[in-house]
Design a protein around this motif. Structure first.
Motif, PDB file in Angstrom:
ATOM      1  N   ALA A  40     -62.588  18.470  16.830  1.00 41.49           N
ATOM      2  CA  ALA A  40     -63.083  19.414  17.836  1.00 41.49           C
ATOM      3  C   ALA A  40     -61.961  19.823  18.777  1.00 41.49           C
ATOM      4  O   ALA A  40     -61.329  18.976  19.413  1.00 41.49           O
ATOM      5  CB  ALA A  40     -64.218  18.783  18.628  1.00 41.49           C
ATOM      6  N   ASP A  55     -62.423  21.468  21.514  1.00 43.98           N
ATOM      7  CA  ASP A  55     -62.859  21.446  22.905  1.00 43.98           C
ATOM      8  C   ASP A  55     -62.960  20.027  23.462  1.00 43.98           C
ATOM      9  O   ASP A  55     -63.387  19.851  24.601  1.00 43.98           O
ATOM     10  CB  ASP A  55     -64.187  22.184  23.062  1.00 43.98           C
ATOM     11  CG  ASP A  55     -65.335  21.546  22.289  1.00 43.98           C
ATOM     12  OD1 ASP A  55     -65.057  20.680  21.423  1.00 43.98           O
ATOM     13  OD2 ASP A  55     -66.497  21.903  22.542  1.00 43.98           O
ATOM     14  N   GLU A  56     -62.601  19.021  22.678  1.00 39.71           N
ATOM     15  CA  GLU A  56     -62.553  17.656  23.204  1.00 39.71           C
ATOM     16  C   GLU A  56     -61.141  17.387  23.717  1.00 39.71           C
ATOM     17  O   GLU A  56     -60.161  17.533  22.975  1.00 39.71           O
ATOM     18  CB  GLU A  56     -62.941  16.643  22.125  1.00 39.71           C
ATOM     19  CG  GLU A  56     -64.413  16.729  21.753  1.00 39.71           C
ATOM     20  CD  GLU A  56     -64.861  15.574  20.875  1.00 39.71           C
ATOM     21  OE1 GLU A  56     -64.120  14.557  20.796  1.00 39.71           O
ATOM     22  OE2 GLU A  56     -65.943  15.683  20.270  1.00 39.71           O
ATOM     23  N   TYR A  78     -59.154  14.895  24.301  1.00 33.36           N
ATOM     24  CA  TYR A  78     -58.217  14.021  23.598  1.00 33.36           C
ATOM     25  C   TYR A  78     -57.570  14.752  22.436  1.00 33.36           C
ATOM     26  O   TYR A  78     -56.348  14.702  22.252  1.00 33.36           O
ATOM     27  CB  TYR A  78     -58.924  12.761  23.090  1.00 33.36           C
ATOM     28  CG  TYR A  78     -58.014  11.879  22.260  1.00 33.36           C
ATOM     29  CD1 TYR A  78     -57.108  11.012  22.869  1.00 33.36           C
ATOM     30  CD2 TYR A  78     -58.041  11.930  20.863  1.00 33.36           C
ATOM     31  CE1 TYR A  78     -56.257  10.221  22.120  1.00 33.36           C
ATOM     32  CE2 TYR A  78     -57.196  11.137  20.104  1.00 33.36           C
ATOM     33  CZ  TYR A  78     -56.301  10.287  20.739  1.00 33.36           C
ATOM     34  OH  TYR A  78     -55.449   9.518  19.990  1.00 33.36           O
ATOM     35  N   ARG A  81     -72.361  11.622  19.287  1.00 28.32           N
ATOM     36  CA  ARG A  81     -71.053  12.236  19.548  1.00 28.32           C
ATOM     37  C   ARG A  81     -70.536  11.758  20.894  1.00 28.32           C
ATOM     38  O   ARG A  81     -71.299  11.393  21.790  1.00 28.32           O
ATOM     39  CB  ARG A  81     -71.155  13.769  19.535  1.00 28.32           C
ATOM     40  CG  ARG A  81     -71.687  14.338  18.229  1.00 28.32           C
ATOM     41  CD  ARG A  81     -71.621  15.849  18.217  1.00 28.32           C
ATOM     42  NE  ARG A  81     -70.235  16.321  18.198  1.00 28.32           N
ATOM     43  CZ  ARG A  81     -69.895  17.605  18.296  1.00 28.32           C
ATOM     44  NH1 ARG A  81     -70.828  18.528  18.442  1.00 28.32           N
ATOM     45  NH2 ARG A  81     -68.627  17.968  18.258  1.00 28.32           N
ATOM     46  N   ARG A  94     -69.653  12.833  23.869  1.00 28.09           N
ATOM     47  CA  ARG A  94     -69.746  13.945  24.791  1.00 28.09           C
ATOM     48  C   ARG A  94     -70.241  13.477  26.153  1.00 28.09           C
ATOM     49  O   ARG A  94     -70.901  12.450  26.271  1.00 28.09           O
ATOM     50  CB  ARG A  94     -70.711  15.005  24.244  1.00 28.09           C
ATOM     51  CG  ARG A  94     -70.291  15.620  22.914  1.00 28.09           C
ATOM     52  CD  ARG A  94     -69.152  16.592  23.101  1.00 28.09           C
ATOM     53  NE  ARG A  94     -68.873  17.352  21.891  1.00 28.09           N
ATOM     54  CZ  ARG A  94     -68.079  18.406  21.848  1.00 28.09           C
ATOM     55  NH1 ARG A  94     -67.497  18.839  22.950  1.00 28.09           N
ATOM     56  NH2 ARG A  94     -67.851  19.033  20.706  1.00 28.09           N
ATOM     57  N   ARG A  95     -69.960  14.266  27.194  1.00 34.51           N
ATOM     58  CA  ARG A  95     -70.364  13.903  28.552  1.00 34.51           C
ATOM     59  C   ARG A  95     -71.885  13.747  28.642  1.00 34.51           C
ATOM     60  O   ARG A  95     -72.387  12.807  29.267  1.00 34.51           O
ATOM     61  CB  ARG A  95     -69.881  14.964  29.541  1.00 34.51           C
ATOM     62  CG  ARG A  95     -68.364  15.117  29.616  1.00 34.51           C
ATOM     63  CD  ARG A  95     -67.996  16.302  30.511  1.00 34.51           C
ATOM     64  NE  ARG A  95     -66.571  16.565  30.528  1.00 34.51           N
ATOM     65  CZ  ARG A  95     -65.924  17.307  29.615  1.00 34.51           C
ATOM     66  NH1 ARG A  95     -66.614  17.849  28.606  1.00 34.51           N
ATOM     67  NH2 ARG A  95     -64.622  17.519  29.711  1.00 34.51           N
ATOM     68  N   ASN A 132     -65.262   6.326  24.962  1.00 35.35           N
ATOM     69  CA  ASN A 132     -64.233   7.306  25.302  1.00 35.35           C
ATOM     70  C   ASN A 132     -64.455   7.806  26.720  1.00 35.35           C
ATOM     71  O   ASN A 132     -65.472   7.497  27.365  1.00 35.35           O
ATOM     72  CB  ASN A 132     -64.157   8.449  24.275  1.00 35.35           C
ATOM     73  CG  ASN A 132     -65.075   9.614  24.577  1.00 35.35           C
ATOM     74  OD1 ASN A 132     -66.116   9.453  25.208  1.00 35.35           O
ATOM     75  ND2 ASN A 132     -64.699  10.792  24.103  1.00 35.35           N
ATOM     76  N   LEU A 191     -65.003  10.849  27.927  1.00 35.83           N
ATOM     77  CA  LEU A 191     -66.071  11.819  28.156  1.00 35.83           C
ATOM     78  C   LEU A 191     -67.406  11.110  28.367  1.00 35.83           C
ATOM     79  O   LEU A 191     -68.198  11.499  29.236  1.00 35.83           O
ATOM     80  CB  LEU A 191     -66.169  12.796  26.983  1.00 35.83           C
ATOM     81  CG  LEU A 191     -64.974  13.736  26.782  1.00 35.83           C
ATOM     82  CD1 LEU A 191     -65.268  14.726  25.667  1.00 35.83           C
ATOM     83  CD2 LEU A 191     -64.632  14.480  28.072  1.00 35.83           C
ATOM     84  N   ASP A 225     -59.085   6.576  26.276  1.00 36.64           N
ATOM     85  CA  ASP A 225     -58.331   7.776  25.863  1.00 36.64           C
ATOM     86  C   ASP A 225     -57.374   8.271  26.936  1.00 36.64           C
ATOM     87  O   ASP A 225     -56.404   8.957  26.638  1.00 36.64           O
ATOM     88  CB  ASP A 225     -59.206   8.964  25.431  1.00 36.64           C
ATOM     89  CG  ASP A 225     -59.814   8.782  24.056  1.00 36.64           C
ATOM     90  OD1 ASP A 225     -59.302   7.937  23.291  1.00 36.64           O
ATOM     91  OD2 ASP A 225     -60.810   9.475  23.750  1.00 36.64           O
TER      92      ASP A 225
END
Length: 348
Positions: free
Chosen positions: A69, A71-72, A74, A219, A221-222, A246, A248, A274
């Motif tokens: 991805a 848009d991540e 890391y 996933r 994600r935040r 991680n 996020l 990360d």
């Protein structure tokens, strides 16, 4: 008209062969001559004829970078470092976003456009061992991450088990009693590896991991971190610390904690993984495991370079990159306006 190699040779006062040696980064050129030729290249804004070079060398000087991805943070940060490392070696990087889909990972790493690229660096989430073995037969491949420990391709990864153990031990040493883990995933995924390190630290401390303190996510994600933290807060005995697989997830967890009226770290300490740039600018700033991203980028590109340009063969190489725990406010506290330090002592 674009400058030719002959134009560069005339300006630098050297032979066309010497210019070619500099352009192709051959080692047997004196520093003074290389500097003079490089100045001429810069002055004339010389651009190599990649089509002609490909016919002569059998190479395109293009490599693929396949990441899950863009848009991540890391992966975005890692992609930038890999592009820089590749450019210093005269390569252009084609970046593909795979979404962790097996078919897209195979295509990006060496599928229908494999004739365009000399090799690839990929961070796989879905490739199988057989997939990797097949891809290596087509082009040199370097793998990033924890998915494969006995792959048929070169590999660069952080020891996530050790790093996760260190992060969890940090919270234990601060006196935290109920340490949760956000980020469990299916076997072979990053979350599973980091969960193993978390469990190891808990067991080493003479405790038993509580299943109710381990939250699975799909996933990193935040929003998933925020939702996982909300679930943990509904327990009869909520955690007083959380290690997230991680950064996020950790950012999302902190948002839920603060929105619930809890203090970080006084009520709940938080550690991520990360060390993305955002970790330094959250409020509070985020304690995080920092992989040596520069080393990962340099080593992965160098391994690929050896396979492509030097024709290196032999068994696959596995390199473990360094990491360190960067302790920030989310686990040890901050200093308020009066100068009084909020300690990391657990609540109660």
């Amino acid at each position: 008209m674009a400058a030719s190699m002959k134009d560069v040779a005339r300006l630098a006062g050297v032979s066309i062969k010497t210019v070619s040696n500099v352009v192709n980064d051959y080692p047997f050129v004196s520093a003074a001559t290389r500097s003079r030729v490089q100045a001429a290249l810069d002055t004339l804004d010389y651009r190599p004829n990649t089509s002609a070079r490909g016919l002569r060398t059998g190479r395109t000087d293009l490599i693929a970078l396949a990441i899950p991805a863009l848009d991540e943070p890391y992966f975005a940060e890692m992609a930038g470092l890999i592009v820089e490392a590749a450019e210093r070696r005269g390569w252009t990087v084609l970046i593909d976003q795979t979404g962790g889909d097996r078919a897209r990972e195979k295509l990006a790493t060496g599928g229908s456009h494999s004739h365009w690229i000399d090799g690839s660096i990929t961070s796989p989430l879905a490739l199988t061992g057989d997939d990797v073995a097949d891809l290596v037969q087509q082009r040199p491949v370097v793998l990033l991450g924890e998915r494969f420990t006995h792959a048929t391709a070169d590999r660069v990864a952080v020891d996530s088990v050790s790093a996760a153990r260190e992060a969890t031990s940090h919270l234990i040493e601060l006196g935290r009693q109920r340490i949760a883990f956000i980020g469990a995933q299916a076997q072979g995924r990053t979350g599973a590896v980091r969960l193993a390190g978390y469990r190891s630290a808990i067991l080493d401390a003479g405790r038993r991991p509580e299943q109710g303190l381990i939250v699975r996510v799909e996933r990193f994600r935040r929003a998933e971190g925020a939702a996982a933290m909300a679930r943990l807060l509904t327990a009869k005995r909520p955690p007083d610390a959380v290690f997230c697989a991680n950064d996020l997830l950790a950012v999302g967890a902190i948002r839920t904690l603060l929105s619930s009226g809890l203090r970080v770290p006084q009520d709940v300490a938080v550690v991520g993984f990360d060390d993305i740039e955002e970790a330094r600018f959250t409020t509070p700033s985020l304690t995080s495991i920092s992989p040596d991203k520069q080393q990962i980028a340099e080593v992965s590109v160098e391994l690929l370079c050896r396979r492509i340009r030097e024709g290196a063969d032999g068994p696959p190489v596995s390199v473990v990159a360094g990491h360190r725990l960067l302790v920030r406010e989310s686990s040890v506290g901050v200093v308020d306006a009066s100068g009084e330090a909020f300690t990391s002592d657990p609540p109660g």
